[in-house]
Design a protein around this motif. Sequence first.
Motif, PDB file in Angstrom:
ATOM      1  N   HIS A 221      18.227  35.873  54.977  1.00 24.10           N
ATOM      2  CA  HIS A 221      18.766  37.160  55.095  1.00 24.10           C
ATOM      3  C   HIS A 221      18.179  38.257  54.727  1.00 24.10           C
ATOM      4  O   HIS A 221      17.857  38.729  53.387  1.00 24.10           O
ATOM      5  N   VAL A 222      17.913  39.169  55.700  1.00 21.58           N
ATOM      6  CA  VAL A 222      17.157  40.367  55.930  1.00 21.58           C
ATOM      7  C   VAL A 222      18.328  41.840  55.779  1.00 21.58           C
ATOM      8  O   VAL A 222      19.233  41.723  57.352  1.00 21.58           O
ATOM      9  N   ALA A 223      18.466  42.204  54.395  1.00 23.95           N
ATOM     10  CA  ALA A 223      19.251  43.622  54.701  1.00 23.95           C
ATOM     11  C   ALA A 223      18.731  44.373  53.705  1.00 23.95           C
ATOM     12  O   ALA A 223      17.917  45.485  53.228  1.00 23.95           O
ATOM     13  N   LYS A 224      19.308  45.754  54.301  1.00 25.68           N
ATOM     14  CA  LYS A 224      18.774  46.709  53.439  1.00 25.68           C
ATOM     15  C   LYS A 224      19.593  47.054  52.682  1.00 25.68           C
ATOM     16  O   LYS A 224      19.358  48.336  51.228  1.00 25.68           O
ATOM     17  N   ARG A 225      20.593  46.597  51.544  1.00 25.13           N
ATOM     18  CA  ARG A 225      21.344  46.715  50.321  1.00 25.13           C
ATOM     19  C   ARG A 225      21.524  45.313  50.105  1.00 25.13           C
ATOM     20  O   ARG A 225      21.719  43.910  50.388  1.00 25.13           O
ATOM     21  N   PRO A 226      21.234  45.076  48.905  1.00 23.98           N
ATOM     22  CA  PRO A 226      21.835  43.308  47.968  1.00 23.98           C
ATOM     23  C   PRO A 226      23.733  43.226  48.927  1.00 23.98           C
ATOM     24  O   PRO A 226      24.337  43.926  48.349  1.00 23.98           O
ATOM     25  N   ALA A 253      16.648  39.168  51.551  1.00 21.68           N
ATOM     26  CA  ALA A 253      15.417  40.187  51.541  1.00 21.68           C
ATOM     27  C   ALA A 253      16.195  41.704  51.344  1.00 21.68           C
ATOM     28  O   ALA A 253      16.405  41.937  52.697  1.00 21.68           O
ATOM     29  N   VAL A 254      16.009  42.822  50.533  1.00 18.35           N
ATOM     30  CA  VAL A 254      16.200  43.837  51.115  1.00 18.35           C
ATOM     31  C   VAL A 254      14.888  44.460  51.180  1.00 18.35           C
ATOM     32  O   VAL A 254      13.746  44.869  50.988  1.00 18.35           O
ATOM     33  N   GLU A 255      15.713  45.108  51.843  1.00 13.61           N
ATOM     34  CA  GLU A 255      14.418  46.353  53.309  1.00 13.61           C
ATOM     35  C   GLU A 255      14.830  47.451  53.010  1.00 13.61           C
ATOM     36  O   GLU A 255      15.946  47.962  53.071  1.00 13.61           O
ATOM     37  N   ARG A 256      13.810  49.087  52.554  1.00  8.96           N
ATOM     38  CA  ARG A 256      14.288  49.763  53.198  1.00  8.96           C
ATOM     39  C   ARG A 256      14.866  50.502  54.397  1.00  8.96           C
ATOM     40  O   ARG A 256      15.801  50.722  55.189  1.00  8.96           O
ATOM     41  N   LEU A 258      15.052  47.895  58.572  1.00  7.63           N
ATOM     42  CA  LEU A 258      14.758  46.784  59.587  1.00  7.63           C
ATOM     43  C   LEU A 258      14.192  46.309  59.852  1.00  7.63           C
ATOM     44  O   LEU A 258      13.772  47.472  60.576  1.00  7.63           O
ATOM     45  N   PRO A 259      12.796  45.767  60.261  1.00  2.00           N
ATOM     46  CA  PRO A 259      12.319  45.337  60.761  1.00  2.00           C
ATOM     47  C   PRO A 259      11.829  45.331  62.495  1.00  2.00           C
ATOM     48  O   PRO A 259      11.309  45.210  63.386  1.00  2.00           O
ATOM     49  N   TRP A 260      13.024  45.017  62.444  1.00  2.00           N
ATOM     50  CA  TRP A 260      13.273  45.314  64.064  1.00  2.00           C
ATOM     51  C   TRP A 260      14.347  46.358  64.782  1.00  2.00           C
ATOM     52  O   TRP A 260      14.819  46.038  65.963  1.00  2.00           O
ATOM     53  N   GLN A 261      14.884  47.158  63.537  1.00  2.42           N
ATOM     54  CA  GLN A 261      15.630  48.200  64.218  1.00  2.42           C
ATOM     55  C   GLN A 261      14.763  49.663  64.379  1.00  2.42           C
ATOM     56  O   GLN A 261      13.761  50.104  63.067  1.00  2.42           O
ATOM     57  N   HIS A 262      15.065  50.468  64.893  1.00  2.00           N
ATOM     58  CA  HIS A 262      14.875  52.137  65.562  1.00  2.00           C
ATOM     59  C   HIS A 262      15.493  52.452  63.357  1.00  2.00           C
ATOM     60  O   HIS A 262      16.645  52.570  63.765  1.00  2.00           O
ATOM     61  N   GLU A 263      14.122  53.537  63.158  1.00  2.00           N
ATOM     62  CA  GLU A 263      14.859  53.604  61.929  1.00  2.00           C
ATOM     63  C   GLU A 263      14.561  55.649  61.785  1.00  2.00           C
ATOM     64  O   GLU A 263      13.546  55.241  62.242  1.00  2.00           O
ATOM     65  N   ALA A 264      15.093  56.099  61.283  1.00  2.00           N
ATOM     66  CA  ALA A 264      14.764  57.424  60.847  1.00  2.00           C
ATOM     67  C   ALA A 264      13.120  57.722  60.695  1.00  2.00           C
ATOM     68  O   ALA A 264      12.448  58.574  60.946  1.00  2.00           O
ATOM     69  N   TYR A 266       9.445  55.743  59.768  1.00  2.00           N
ATOM     70  CA  TYR A 266       9.143  54.652  60.943  1.00  2.00           C
ATOM     71  C   TYR A 266       8.256  53.372  59.666  1.00  2.00           C
ATOM     72  O   TYR A 266       7.527  54.734  58.789  1.00  2.00           O
ATOM     73  N   THR A 267       8.321  52.568  59.368  1.00  3.65           N
ATOM     74  CA  THR A 267       7.355  51.807  58.701  1.00  3.65           C
ATOM     75  C   THR A 267       6.930  50.179  60.042  1.00  3.65           C
ATOM     76  O   THR A 267       8.153  49.742  60.785  1.00  3.65           O
ATOM     77  N   GLY A 268       6.488  49.984  59.172  1.00  2.00           N
ATOM     78  CA  GLY A 268       5.487  48.455  59.916  1.00  2.00           C
ATOM     79  C   GLY A 268       5.400  48.151  58.818  1.00  2.00           C
ATOM     80  O   GLY A 268       4.865  46.839  59.020  1.00  2.00           O
ATOM     81  N   ASP A 269       5.935  48.192  58.052  1.00  2.00           N
ATOM     82  CA  ASP A 269       6.046  46.675  57.302  1.00  2.00           C
ATOM     83  C   ASP A 269       7.235  46.352  56.160  1.00  2.00           C
ATOM     84  O   ASP A 269       8.324  47.485  56.567  1.00  2.00           O
ATOM     85  N   ALA A 270       7.492  45.064  55.931  1.00  2.00           N
ATOM     86  CA  ALA A 270       9.077  44.553  55.048  1.00  2.00           C
ATOM     87  C   ALA A 270       8.626  44.000  53.930  1.00  2.00           C
ATOM     88  O   ALA A 270       8.104  42.666  54.200  1.00  2.00           O
ATOM     89  N   PRO A 271       7.839  44.604  52.658  1.00  2.00           N
ATOM     90  CA  PRO A 271       7.096  44.017  51.460  1.00  2.00           C
ATOM     91  C   PRO A 271       7.995  43.395  51.100  1.00  2.00           C
ATOM     92  O   PRO A 271       7.317  42.037  50.825  1.00  2.00           O
ATOM     93  N   ALA A 272       9.553  42.981  50.804  1.00  2.00           N
ATOM     94  CA  ALA A 272      10.301  42.145  49.952  1.00  2.00           C
ATOM     95  C   ALA A 272      10.263  41.107  51.358  1.00  2.00           C
ATOM     96  O   ALA A 272       9.549  39.488  50.342  1.00  2.00           O
TER      97      ALA A 272
END
Length: 283
Positions: A221-226, A253-256, A258-264, A266-272
């Motif tokens: 499960h991937v989210a922006k916060r625990p 996995a907590v990610e700054r 989400l790799p499937w959404q447009h974010e303010a 841009y990142t192409g990484d999902a390290p956790a």
Amino acid sequence: MLEPHLFSREGRNLFGLHFAAQGRPKDFAVVFCNAFGKEFVIARTHLSRFCRELAARGIGAYRFDYLGYGDSEGDFADASFSTMCHDLEAAIAEARRRCGVEKVVVAGLRFGALVAEAVASRRAEIAGLVLWAPTLPVWDYFYDAMRQTISMQTGMLGKIALTRDQIVENVLADRPSHAEGYDLACTDEGFRLGAPMIRELQAYGPADVTRGLAARTLLVHVAKRPEPALPQAIAEHAELLAGRGVPLEVDHAVERALPWQHEALYTGDAPALFERTLRWLGA
């Protein structure tokens, strides 16, 4: 080494990317199933980056575009859950040939996780299954993908000419959903709806689709916060698989971003997410 190419499924050309393993290759490859609609477009960079990471660690990796998506032939409305599953099976055969392996791990992101799971449930030779943030419940996810249609109508027409339910009914009856020159039979970002996809997702039953699954499985499960607990639908799905004896690991996995959404930003990484998956793969 990156090898872009076309491969055929029933006379239609699909686009594939083979990321050749470096150094001493391991005895398996990873095949990735991308997401649905706009999430597919956003996540392509993330999947390619992870494929490169795998290749650098000696694991051949493979990414492909479904029928009607990206650089493959066909129209988006032609794609359904069934066609996406058939595309994956063709991609697995192509990946095994190009990577020179028999064993394959199938990984899916969002809607692609459900495609990967369905194929792994009927293909005993699949050695492992990775589910990244599966879109459950699936019809709720698909219905939500149409919400912008309502906002679009309000902004352009000053009213709601057709509800989502009316649009769905029109698509299933092969009727247009036109209002003042606009075609409203689409998801967010304008992806045109197709009747086969709607019919299949309305009938989708996890208990039936996953019958026969035995492959070792990682569900993340991937989210922006625990979060204190898994979302209910994900927890119920994990319980279903575990109850059938599937060798299952479940994690967050907590990610700054989400790799499937447009974010303010841009990142192409999902390290956790990447690190958790690499550990599970033994890479």
